[in-house]
Scaffold this motif. Structure first.
Motif, PDB file in Angstrom:
ATOM      1  N   GLY A   1      -2.168  -4.230   5.281  1.00  0.00           N
ATOM      2  CA  GLY A   1      -0.919  -4.265   6.020  1.00  0.00           C
ATOM      3  C   GLY A   1      -1.094  -4.922   7.372  1.00  0.00           C
ATOM      4  N   HIS A   2      -0.039  -4.912   8.172  1.00  0.00           N
ATOM      5  CA  HIS A   2      -0.145  -5.486   9.511  1.00  0.00           C
ATOM      6  C   HIS A   2       1.008  -5.025  10.386  1.00  0.00           C
ATOM      7  CE1 HIS A   2       3.088  -8.485   8.821  1.00  0.00           C
ATOM      8  NE2 HIS A   2       2.637  -8.496   7.578  1.00  0.00           N
ATOM      9  N   ALA A   3       0.760  -5.014  11.690  1.00  0.00           N
ATOM     10  CA  ALA A   3       1.849  -4.841  12.648  1.00  0.00           C
ATOM     11  C   ALA A   3       2.671  -6.119  12.663  1.00  0.00           C
ATOM     12  CB  ALA A   3       1.282  -4.550  14.032  1.00  0.00           C
ATOM     13  N   LEU A   4       3.962  -5.992  12.785  1.00  0.00           N
ATOM     14  CA  LEU A   4       4.814  -7.176  12.789  1.00  0.00           C
ATOM     15  C   LEU A   4       4.725  -7.904  14.130  1.00  0.00           C
ATOM     16  CD1 LEU A   4       7.869  -5.805  10.817  1.00  0.00           C
ATOM     17  CD2 LEU A   4       6.171  -7.459  10.043  1.00  0.00           C
ATOM     18  N   PRO A   5       4.979  -9.207  14.121  1.00  0.00           N
ATOM     19  CA  PRO A   5       4.852 -10.007  15.341  1.00  0.00           C
ATOM     20  C   PRO A   5       5.677  -9.441  16.493  1.00  0.00           C
ATOM     21  CG  PRO A   5       5.100 -11.443  13.442  1.00  0.00           C
ATOM     22  CD  PRO A   5       5.338 -10.040  12.947  1.00  0.00           C
ATOM     23  N   GLY A   6       5.028  -9.293  17.626  1.00  0.00           N
ATOM     24  CA  GLY A   6       5.708  -8.822  18.827  1.00  0.00           C
ATOM     25  C   GLY A   6       5.813  -7.326  18.970  1.00  0.00           C
TER      26      GLY A   6
ATOM     27  N   VAL B   1       0.833  -1.200   0.000  1.00  0.00           N
ATOM     28  CA  VAL B   1       0.000   0.000   0.000  1.00  0.00           C
ATOM     29  C   VAL B   1       0.871   1.256   0.000  1.00  0.00           C
ATOM     30  CG1 VAL B   1      -1.783   1.295   1.238  1.00  0.00           C
ATOM     31  CG2 VAL B   1      -1.870  -1.198   1.178  1.00  0.00           C
ATOM     32  N   GLY B   2       1.968   1.223   0.720  1.00  0.00           N
ATOM     33  CA  GLY B   2       2.859   2.373   0.759  1.00  0.00           C
ATOM     34  C   GLY B   2       3.384   2.754  -0.607  1.00  0.00           C
TER      35      GLY B   2
ATOM     36  N   ARG C   1      -6.519   9.157   3.627  1.00  0.00           N
ATOM     37  CA  ARG C   1      -7.678   8.693   2.861  1.00  0.00           C
ATOM     38  C   ARG C   1      -7.747   7.180   2.795  1.00  0.00           C
ATOM     39  NH1 ARG C   1      -6.016  12.591  -0.780  1.00  0.00           N
ATOM     40  NH2 ARG C   1      -5.295  10.939  -2.193  1.00  0.00           N
ATOM     41  N   ARG C   2      -6.575   6.538   2.739  1.00  0.00           N
ATOM     42  CA  ARG C   2      -6.552   5.089   2.559  1.00  0.00           C
ATOM     43  C   ARG C   2      -6.138   4.351   3.835  1.00  0.00           C
ATOM     44  NH1 ARG C   2      -3.819   3.068  -2.814  1.00  0.00           N
ATOM     45  NH2 ARG C   2      -4.626   1.142  -1.889  1.00  0.00           N
TER      46      ARG C   2
END
Length: 225
Positions: free
Chosen positions: A89-94, A19-20, A80-81
């Motif tokens: 996307g997602h936060a990385l593990p931990g 997305v970035g 906007r997005r």
């Protein structure tokens, strides 16, 4: 014990999963009136440099005013997005647990990133990773082209000596920027640079990810030193 942690964002705390790049392409076209056919190297590079070198790849010369227009368009695009960022996307593990754990022991945390500040804030807020960040002492892409200067600015704004800080990032550029300023590094091989590459770049410690909260906190505190 480290009193200040300087966090990189992309591939250290989060992954936008493409997305970035889409948002950068949209802001590039909005600013310069030409589609972004290719993008300059981004890992560890500040946003002004990425913009300027990407424009050069397209045969375009730019100035600071062009970058500022691009930065506004990029910040607006991320807002906007935000839903797309959250979904794809997602936060990385931990990551969330690490931030909470450092806050619990009284470590100040901020961001040293090639991102411009509004984009950094949007990226972290989307994934709920912004609440412990002391934004006013951070340093961002609009502050300087060179990452080492961002680390220096952050230490200055925080009123902290290098020996009391730790930088956490995922690229050799993060490591170099910290070491130029005498700051210790915990590198995380959660981006494009593997553990061997990060060790060869001089990181004092290399982790595969941010899981394992207790050992991570001990590393930040310097219990093994």
């Amino acid at each position: 014990m480290a009193r200040l942690v300087l966090w990189d964002i992309d591939h250290t705390l989060i992954d936008t999963r493409g997305v970035g790049r889409e948002l950068s392409a949209a802001a590039f076209e909005q600013t310069l009136g030409q589609p972004m056919q290719q993008q300059a190297r981004i890992d560890g590079i500040t946003e002004p440099v990425i913009f300027r070198e990407t424009a050069t790849l397209h045969g375009l010369a730019t100035d600071r005013a062009d970058f500022e227009r691009f930065a506004r368009a990029l910040a607006d695009g991320h807002l906007r997005r935000a839903a797309d960022l959250r979904e794809r996307g997602h936060a990385l593990p931990g990551a969330a647990t690490a931030l909470d754990a450092l806050n619990a022991i009284g470590v100040r945390q901020t961001v040293v990133s090639g991102n411009i500040r509004p984009v950094a804030q949007t990226k972290l807020s989307v994934f709920g990773l912004d609440q412990h960040m002391v934004w006013e002492i951070g340093a961002f892409g609009e502050d300087h082209d060179v990452r080492a200067e961002l680390v220096r600015l952050c230490l200055q704004r925080a009123g902290t000596v290098a020996e009391d800080a730790v930088l956490i990032g995922d690229t050799p550029a993060d490591i170099e920027g910290a070491h130029v300023n005498g700051v210790r590094v915990i590198a995380v091989a959660s981006g494009r640079s593997d553990e061997a590459t990060l060790r060869n770049a001089g990181a004092e410690t290399v982790l595969s990810d941010l899981c394992g909260t207790e050992p991570f906190v001990k590393l930040v505190r310097g219990d093994d030193q």
